[in-house]
Design a protein around this motif. Sequence first.
Motif, PDB file in Angstrom:
ATOM      1  N   GLN A  37      35.815  46.304  11.591  1.00 35.07           N
ATOM      2  CA  GLN A  37      34.873  46.902  10.605  1.00 35.07           C
ATOM      3  C   GLN A  37      34.581  45.613   9.522  1.00 35.07           C
ATOM      4  OE1 GLN A  37      37.647  49.546   8.722  1.00 35.07           O
ATOM      5  NE2 GLN A  37      35.967  49.962   6.742  1.00 35.07           N
ATOM      6  N   ALA A  39      32.270  44.774   5.096  1.00 37.25           N
ATOM      7  CA  ALA A  39      31.394  45.692   3.850  1.00 37.25           C
ATOM      8  C   ALA A  39      30.303  44.890   4.040  1.00 37.25           C
ATOM      9  CB  ALA A  39      32.097  44.929   2.479  1.00 37.25           C
ATOM     10  N   LYS A  46      28.025  50.445   1.813  1.00 39.37           N
ATOM     11  CA  LYS A  46      27.831  50.006   2.980  1.00 39.37           C
ATOM     12  C   LYS A  46      29.004  49.006   3.401  1.00 39.37           C
ATOM     13  CE  LYS A  46      24.089  52.643   3.252  1.00 39.37           C
ATOM     14  NZ  LYS A  46      24.158  54.087   3.899  1.00 39.37           N
ATOM     15  N   ASN A  47      29.152  49.978   4.491  1.00 37.74           N
ATOM     16  CA  ASN A  47      30.200  49.171   5.895  1.00 37.74           C
ATOM     17  C   ASN A  47      29.977  49.141   6.718  1.00 37.74           C
ATOM     18  OD1 ASN A  47      32.618  49.082   4.377  1.00 37.74           O
ATOM     19  ND2 ASN A  47      33.738  50.079   4.752  1.00 37.74           N
ATOM     20  N   ALA A 129      30.265  53.409   2.566  1.00 39.64           N
ATOM     21  CA  ALA A 129      31.793  52.979   2.415  1.00 39.64           C
ATOM     22  C   ALA A 129      32.815  54.260   2.239  1.00 39.64           C
ATOM     23  CB  ALA A 129      31.746  51.518   1.440  1.00 39.64           C
TER      24      ALA A 129
END
Length: 144
Positions: A37, A39, A46-47, A129
């Motif tokens: 995971q 950014a 957005k991730n 996110a």
Amino acid sequence: MPAFSKIALFCTVFGLTLAGAPAGYAHELETVKPVFQSAIPNIPGKNLVAVVVNYPPGGKSPPHRHAKSAFIYAYVLTGAIRSVVGTEPAKVYQAGESFHEEPGAHHRVSENASETQPASLLAVFIVDAEDQPLTVPDSNSDTR
């Protein structure tokens, strides 16, 4: 990644599995293992999230949807996965093949195509996110 973030990711990703099987569910559920995971630095808000989904022989996921912003790329690592997304016909993807899901798609069938061999896939999410949880089972999951 801070310990709190790892715990939050674990709880989010395992939300579908922890929800339990619907009444009358004859097969084992999948297991989901978070593997990444982060950014996305050049796309603010957005991730990128990656999980490995393991299906035992005959294993399946209840029908579900993903986070509204989630674009998903799935790559079959081992075995064969039967999938139905939206109104598309059922398709079996073999190891080395891939498919994707558009944001808001309804994943009606996601299951191991074999009753005797395990199967697994890598699912990569591009998601807002704040958009949680990543997976939400249908309220009436016993519709297959």
